[in-house]
Write an enzyme that holds these catalytic residues in place. Structure first.
Site, mmCIF file in Angstrom:
data_model
loop_
_atom_site.group_PDB
_atom_site.id
_atom_site.type_symbol
_atom_site.label_atom_id
_atom_site.label_comp_id
_atom_site.label_asym_id
_atom_site.label_seq_id
_atom_site.Cartn_x
_atom_site.Cartn_y
_atom_site.Cartn_z
ATOM 1 N N PRO A 88 0.818 -1.220 0.000
ATOM 2 C CA PRO A 88 0.000 0.000 0.000
ATOM 3 C C PRO A 88 0.852 1.272 0.000
ATOM 4 C CG PRO A 88 -0.269 -1.240 2.066
ATOM 5 C CD PRO A 88 0.596 -2.059 1.173
ATOM 6 N N GLU A 115 3.707 -7.433 8.673
ATOM 7 C CA GLU A 115 3.980 -5.989 8.719
ATOM 8 C C GLU A 115 4.855 -5.537 7.550
ATOM 9 O OE1 GLU A 115 2.318 -4.093 10.987
ATOM 10 O OE2 GLU A 115 1.441 -6.057 11.356
ATOM 11 N N ARG A 153 -4.191 -8.326 -20.573
ATOM 12 C CA ARG A 153 -5.089 -7.729 -21.576
ATOM 13 C C ARG A 153 -4.315 -6.980 -22.658
ATOM 14 N NH1 ARG A 153 -10.298 -7.577 -20.227
ATOM 15 N NH2 ARG A 153 -10.746 -5.707 -21.430
ATOM 16 N N ASP A 168 -10.867 -0.237 -24.019
ATOM 17 C CA ASP A 168 -11.223 -0.278 -22.598
ATOM 18 C C ASP A 168 -11.308 1.131 -22.026
ATOM 19 O OD1 ASP A 168 -11.240 -3.009 -22.452
ATOM 20 O OD2 ASP A 168 -9.286 -3.193 -21.490
HETATM 21 N N1 ADE Z 1 -0.729 -5.211 0.103
HETATM 22 C C1 ADE Z 1 -1.582 -4.808 1.054
HETATM 23 N N2 ADE Z 1 -2.382 -3.831 0.632
HETATM 24 C C2 ADE Z 1 -2.017 -3.585 -0.672
HETATM 25 C C3 ADE Z 1 -2.456 -2.663 -1.660
HETATM 26 N N3 ADE Z 1 -3.433 -1.791 -1.433
HETATM 27 N N4 ADE Z 1 -1.851 -2.696 -2.857
HETATM 28 C C4 ADE Z 1 -0.848 -3.556 -3.096
HETATM 29 N N5 ADE Z 1 -0.389 -4.451 -2.207
HETATM 30 C C5 ADE Z 1 -0.969 -4.461 -1.003
#
Ligand code: ADE
Length: 241
Positions: A88, A115, A153, A168
Site C-alpha cells: 500500500p 507488517e 489484456r 477499454d
Molecule cells: N498489500 C496490502 N495492501 C495492498 C495494496 N493496497 N496494494 C498492493 N499491495 C498491497
C-alpha cells in the site's frame, strides 16, 4: 509474458489461473505464471520466513534472506524481469501505469504479508513498489492477481479481438466510461431495451452509445474528460510505434 510470483500462499493462485481468459492464454503459450513458495527459501529449521521486528512493536516482518535469494535465483533465469513489490506504500496503479509496464516481457512480483518486508529487501533488490489503491489488503497476492489481470489484456492474442483492450475505459486512447449494454429479453419487469438498439441503424446506434458514454462519464468521472484540468494531459495514444 511471464510472471514469477514470490508468495507465502501459492495455493491462492490456481483457482484464479484456471479462469477462462487466463487459462486459455496459458494453454496457448502466451502467458506463463510461475509460483515460488517463499518457505522453500527459508534457512530456519521450521521453514519460518518471518521474525519479530528489531526495536519492538506488533506483528512480524518478512526476513531478508529468503526473499533476496529467491528473487536472485529467478533473476539469473530472467535477467530482464521487472521486479515489483506489492504494497500500500507504492505508486498507485492506473491504466496508464499498466500500459507503460506492458512493454516488459518478464515480471517478478513480491507479495508481502504481516507488517511487510525487512527494508533491506528493497535496498538490495530495488523493486518498483506498486499499490492497487488506498486500502490495506491482507497481503500482496490479490494485488498481484490484479496486476496480472490487467497486464495480460495488453498481450496481443489474449483477448479475442486484438483491439479490444485499446477500447477499454481508461486506456490512453479512450478516456470514457462504457455505455450501457443490453441482451435478451427485450423487456423484463417493465424495463425495456432502448428502441434505438433494435433499429438496425448502426450510425444512430454508434451515436447513441457515444452520448451514453459521455453522459455517464460526466456524471461519474468528470475528471476523465479533456475539458477538465487534469494531470493526464501528457497521455499519448497507445501503440503509436
Ligand atoms: N498489500 C496490502 N495492501 C495492498 C495494496 N493496497 N496494494 C498492493 N499491495 C498491497
Amino acid at each position: 509474458m511471464r510472471f514469477d510470483v514470490v508468495t507465502l500462499f501459492p495455493e491462492m493462485f490456481p483457482g484464479y489461473l484456471s479462469q477462462s481468459i487466463l487459462n486459455k492464454s496459458i494453454e496457448a503459450g502466451l502467458i506463463d505464471v510461475r509460483l515460488h513458495d517463499l518457505r522453500d527459501w527459508s534457512k530456519e529449521k521450521h521453514k519460518n520466513v518471518d521474525d519479530r521486528p528489531y526495536g519492538g512493536g506488533p506483528g512480524m516482518v518478512l526476513m531478508v534472506e529468503p526473499v533476496v535469494e529467491c528473487v536472485e535465483s529467478i533473476r539469473s533465469e530472467r535477467p530482464l524481469a521487472r521486479t515489483i513489490l506489492l504494497t500500500p506504500q507504492g505508486e498507485k496503479l492506473t491504466q496508464r501505469k499498466v500500459e507503460s509496464l506492458s512493454d516488459n516481457e518478464d515480471f517478478i512480483f513480491l507479495c508481502g504479508r504481516y507488517e511487510g518486508f525487512d527494508q533491506r529487501v528493497v535496498d538490495i533488490l530495488q523493486p518498483e513498489e506498486i499499490s492497487i489503491g488506498d486500502f490495506v489488503l491482507n497481503g500482496g497476492e490479490v494485488a498481484a492477481m490484479v496486476l496480472i489481470d490487467t497486464l495480460i489484456r495488453m498481450v496481443p492474442g489474449v483477448l479475442g479481438d486484438e483491439n479490444s483492450s485499446i477500447q477499454d475505459s481508461f486506456s490512453s486512447g479512450n478516456r470514457m466510461l462504457e455505455f450501457s449494454q443490453y441482451t435478451r429479453p427485450r423487456e423484463y419487469r417493465g424495463f425495456s431495451v432502448p428502441e434505438i438498439l433494435l433499429s438496425g441503424n448502426h450510425g444512430k446506434i454508434r451515436e447513441w452509445r457515444e452520448q451514453e458514454s459521455l453522459k455517464r462519464t460526466k456524471e461519474r468521472r468528470a475528471d476523465l474528460l479533456p475539458s477538465v484540468e487534469s494531470s493526464d494531459k501528457d497521455i499519448e495514444p497507445r501503440n503509436k510505434k
